[in-house]
Design a protein around this motif. Structure first.
Motif, PDB file in Angstrom:
ATOM      1  N   ASP A 200       0.840  -1.194   0.000  1.00 50.56           N
ATOM      2  CA  ASP A 200       0.000   0.000   0.000  1.00 50.56           C
ATOM      3  C   ASP A 200       0.880   1.250   0.000  1.00 50.56           C
ATOM      4  N   PHE A 201       0.712   2.087  -1.014  1.00 53.37           N
ATOM      5  CA  PHE A 201       1.510   3.306  -1.160  1.00 53.37           C
ATOM      6  C   PHE A 201       0.579   4.469  -1.487  1.00 53.37           C
ATOM      7  N   ASP A 202       0.835   5.614  -0.844  1.00 53.86           N
ATOM      8  CA  ASP A 202      -0.046   6.767  -1.016  1.00 53.86           C
ATOM      9  C   ASP A 202       0.749   7.991  -1.468  1.00 53.86           C
ATOM     10  N   ALA A 203       0.083   9.136  -1.482  1.00 50.02           N
ATOM     11  CA  ALA A 203       0.715  10.373  -1.951  1.00 50.02           C
ATOM     12  C   ALA A 203       1.910  10.762  -1.081  1.00 50.02           C
ATOM     13  N   HIS A 204       1.814  10.506   0.209  1.00 47.10           N
ATOM     14  CA  HIS A 204       2.925  10.822   1.107  1.00 47.10           C
ATOM     15  C   HIS A 204       4.147   9.970   0.761  1.00 47.10           C
ATOM     16  N   ASP A 205       3.936   8.697   0.464  1.00 47.26           N
ATOM     17  CA  ASP A 205       5.040   7.817   0.065  1.00 47.26           C
ATOM     18  C   ASP A 205       5.656   8.294  -1.244  1.00 47.26           C
ATOM     19  N   GLU A 206       4.815   8.688  -2.174  1.00 47.45           N
ATOM     20  CA  GLU A 206       5.310   9.160  -3.465  1.00 47.45           C
ATOM     21  C   GLU A 206       6.165  10.411  -3.294  1.00 47.45           C
ATOM     22  N   ALA A 207       5.709  11.348  -2.475  1.00 50.54           N
ATOM     23  CA  ALA A 207       6.462  12.580  -2.260  1.00 50.54           C
ATOM     24  C   ALA A 207       7.799  12.312  -1.593  1.00 50.54           C
ATOM     25  N   GLY A 208       7.846  11.340  -0.705  1.00 54.83           N
ATOM     26  CA  GLY A 208       9.075  11.010   0.007  1.00 54.83           C
ATOM     27  C   GLY A 208       9.899   9.921  -0.628  1.00 54.83           C
ATOM     28  N   ARG A 209       9.475   9.439  -1.819  1.00 57.29           N
ATOM     29  CA  ARG A 209      10.168   8.357  -2.532  1.00 57.29           C
ATOM     30  C   ARG A 209      10.316   7.131  -1.629  1.00 57.29           C
ATOM     31  N   VAL A 210       9.279   6.832  -0.858  1.00 54.07           N
ATOM     32  CA  VAL A 210       9.291   5.673   0.032  1.00 54.07           C
ATOM     33  C   VAL A 210       8.960   4.426  -0.782  1.00 54.07           C
ATOM     34  N   GLY A 211       9.904   3.504  -0.861  1.00 52.15           N
ATOM     35  CA  GLY A 211       9.715   2.292  -1.628  1.00 52.15           C
ATOM     36  C   GLY A 211       9.431   1.093  -0.758  1.00 52.15           C
ATOM     37  N   GLU A 212       9.308  -0.063  -1.389  1.00 53.74           N
ATOM     38  CA  GLU A 212       9.007  -1.275  -0.627  1.00 53.74           C
ATOM     39  C   GLU A 212      10.146  -1.667   0.308  1.00 53.74           C
ATOM     40  N   ASP A 213      11.385  -1.332  -0.055  1.00 57.80           N
ATOM     41  CA  ASP A 213      12.503  -1.631   0.843  1.00 57.80           C
ATOM     42  C   ASP A 213      12.454  -0.769   2.098  1.00 57.80           C
ATOM     43  N   ASP A 214      12.031   0.485   1.953  1.00 60.03           N
ATOM     44  CA  ASP A 214      11.900   1.360   3.118  1.00 60.03           C
ATOM     45  C   ASP A 214      10.841   0.830   4.085  1.00 60.03           C
ATOM     46  N   LYS A 215       9.704   0.414   3.543  1.00 62.07           N
ATOM     47  CA  LYS A 215       8.632  -0.079   4.408  1.00 62.07           C
ATOM     48  C   LYS A 215       9.017  -1.395   5.071  1.00 62.07           C
ATOM     49  N   LEU A 216       9.760  -2.237   4.360  1.00 62.35           N
ATOM     50  CA  LEU A 216      10.219  -3.477   4.977  1.00 62.35           C
ATOM     51  C   LEU A 216      11.172  -3.180   6.126  1.00 62.35           C
ATOM     52  N   ALA A 217      12.115  -2.272   5.911  1.00 64.00           N
ATOM     53  CA  ALA A 217      13.070  -1.925   6.963  1.00 64.00           C
ATOM     54  C   ALA A 217      12.354  -1.365   8.185  1.00 64.00           C
ATOM     55  N   MET A 218      11.361  -0.504   7.952  1.00 67.90           N
ATOM     56  CA  MET A 218      10.624   0.071   9.078  1.00 67.90           C
ATOM     57  C   MET A 218       9.830  -0.998   9.824  1.00 67.90           C
ATOM     58  N   ALA A 219       9.260  -1.950   9.090  1.00 69.72           N
ATOM     59  CA  ALA A 219       8.496  -3.021   9.733  1.00 69.72           C
ATOM     60  C   ALA A 219       9.403  -3.926  10.561  1.00 69.72           C
ATOM     61  N   LEU A 220      10.584  -4.243  10.046  1.00 71.14           N
ATOM     62  CA  LEU A 220      11.531  -5.057  10.808  1.00 71.14           C
ATOM     63  C   LEU A 220      11.970  -4.323  12.064  1.00 71.14           C
ATOM     64  N   ARG A 221      12.199  -3.035  11.934  1.00 69.68           N
ATOM     65  CA  ARG A 221      12.618  -2.229  13.090  1.00 69.68           C
ATOM     66  C   ARG A 221      11.520  -2.172  14.142  1.00 69.68           C
ATOM     67  N   GLU A 222      10.283  -1.941  13.698  1.00 75.59           N
ATOM     68  CA  GLU A 222       9.168  -1.842  14.635  1.00 75.59           C
ATOM     69  C   GLU A 222       8.888  -3.174  15.336  1.00 75.59           C
ATOM     70  N   SER A 223       9.215  -4.278  14.669  1.00 76.77           N
ATOM     71  CA  SER A 223       9.013  -5.590  15.285  1.00 76.77           C
ATOM     72  C   SER A 223      10.158  -5.972  16.221  1.00 76.77           C
ATOM     73  N   ARG A 224      11.188  -5.113  16.282  1.00 76.23           N
ATOM     74  CA  ARG A 224      12.377  -5.345  17.110  1.00 76.23           C
ATOM     75  C   ARG A 224      13.134  -6.609  16.691  1.00 76.23           C
ATOM     76  N   GLU A 225      13.084  -6.914  15.406  1.00 79.65           N
ATOM     77  CA  GLU A 225      13.825  -8.063  14.885  1.00 79.65           C
ATOM     78  C   GLU A 225      15.332  -7.763  14.949  1.00 79.65           C
ATOM     79  N   PRO A 226      16.140  -8.644  15.561  1.00 81.07           N
ATOM     80  CA  PRO A 226      17.589  -8.415  15.575  1.00 81.07           C
ATOM     81  C   PRO A 226      18.170  -8.432  14.161  1.00 81.07           C
ATOM     82  N   VAL A 227      19.029  -7.484  13.865  1.00 83.59           N
ATOM     83  CA  VAL A 227      19.606  -7.328  12.532  1.00 83.59           C
ATOM     84  C   VAL A 227      21.120  -7.216  12.648  1.00 83.59           C
TER      85      VAL A 227
END
Length: 262
Positions: A200-227
């Protein structure tokens, strides 16, 4: 795993770099063709693929378009059909150094982590090093220079080199670095089934060039997955993809947001 469409010449380069991986146990390179007859014909040629590579053709519906949402769905589909315990991603316009996969697997085995990544060398489409003191994902030059200075202070970039020391800072770190390209990751399949790519991508993502890799990284971080990180720049990242291309349309169907959500 590689998603590809309309770029068989670049795909051939990516396939070659995957074939040079130094892995005694071998691996499988799955290529997902995003409804492209030209690429389909390229892969059907005799000798086009090494023995470890296979491909499948993903058809499009009447409302499907190129973009991060489509890429996320294709990546998630490939993860579901895969039976490998580990998944990596190679965009069709990038390359891996020969030790890329081996160093990632060594890092995962040493740390016991389900999410490990490499770092990258950033180059222009002609292969020359990208040395400009600006962030290439910022269309505004002033903002691009400011973001470069921030990354310089964080130790991610260094003047005079194209190496980018990407990382994913954990929760609680002030002004965190959240920057890992899809092609840098080695992820356990079980982890990707639990935390799939967001589509799911919206106008805010488009303006910030937020891609699927960015959202994956944020989801891993929010889940506190060790990296963990190998500390090695084994991804050769070519500029010119949709996240840093502001001047030309390389796919006439491209849309950051899905049709009907504009």
């Amino acid at each position: 795993m590689t998603i590809t469409r309309t770029r068989p010449g670049l795909l051939g380069r990516a396939i070659d770099s995957a074939g040079r991986q130094l892995l005694p146990q071998g691996f499988e390179h799955l290529i997902v063709v995003d409804d492209c007859p030209e690429t389909y014909a390229f892969l059907r040629r005799p000798g086009a693929l090494p023995p470890h590579a296979g491909w499948l053709l993903a058809a499009r519906g009447p409302h499907d378009v190129s973009g991060p949402g489509r890429s996320s769905r294709l990546r998630n589909m490939a993860v579901r059909i895969s039976r490998s315990p580990w998944i990596t991603f190679l965009d069709d316009d990038n390359e891996w150094e020969p030790g890329h996969l081996a160093s990632l697997l060594e890092c995962a085995e040493r740390t016991g982590h389900r999410a490990v990544h490499s770092q990258l060398r950033m180059v222009h489409p002609d292969g020359s090093p990208f040395l400009d003191p600006r962030d290439p994902w910022s269309e505004d030059h002033e903002k691009g220079r400011a973001e470069y200075e921030r990354m310089l202070a964080k130790g991610v970039v260094e003047r005079g080199t194209c190496v980018r020391r990407d990382r994913l800072d954990p929760l609680g770190v002030p002004d965190p670095v959240i920057s890992v390209d899809t092609g840098e990751w080695l992820l356990a399949r079980e982890l990707l089934l639990r935390i799939p790519f967001r589509d799911d991508f919206d106008a805010h993502d488009e303006a910030g060039r937020v891609g699927e890799d960015d959202k994956l990284a944020m989801a891993l971080r929010e889940s506190r997955e060790p990296v963990s990180c190998t500390g090695l720049p084994t991804l050769r990242y070519y500029l010119g993809g949709y996240s840093n291309n502001f001047s030309r349309t390389f796919d006439p169907t491209f849309s950051w947001r899905e049709q009907g959500t504009r």
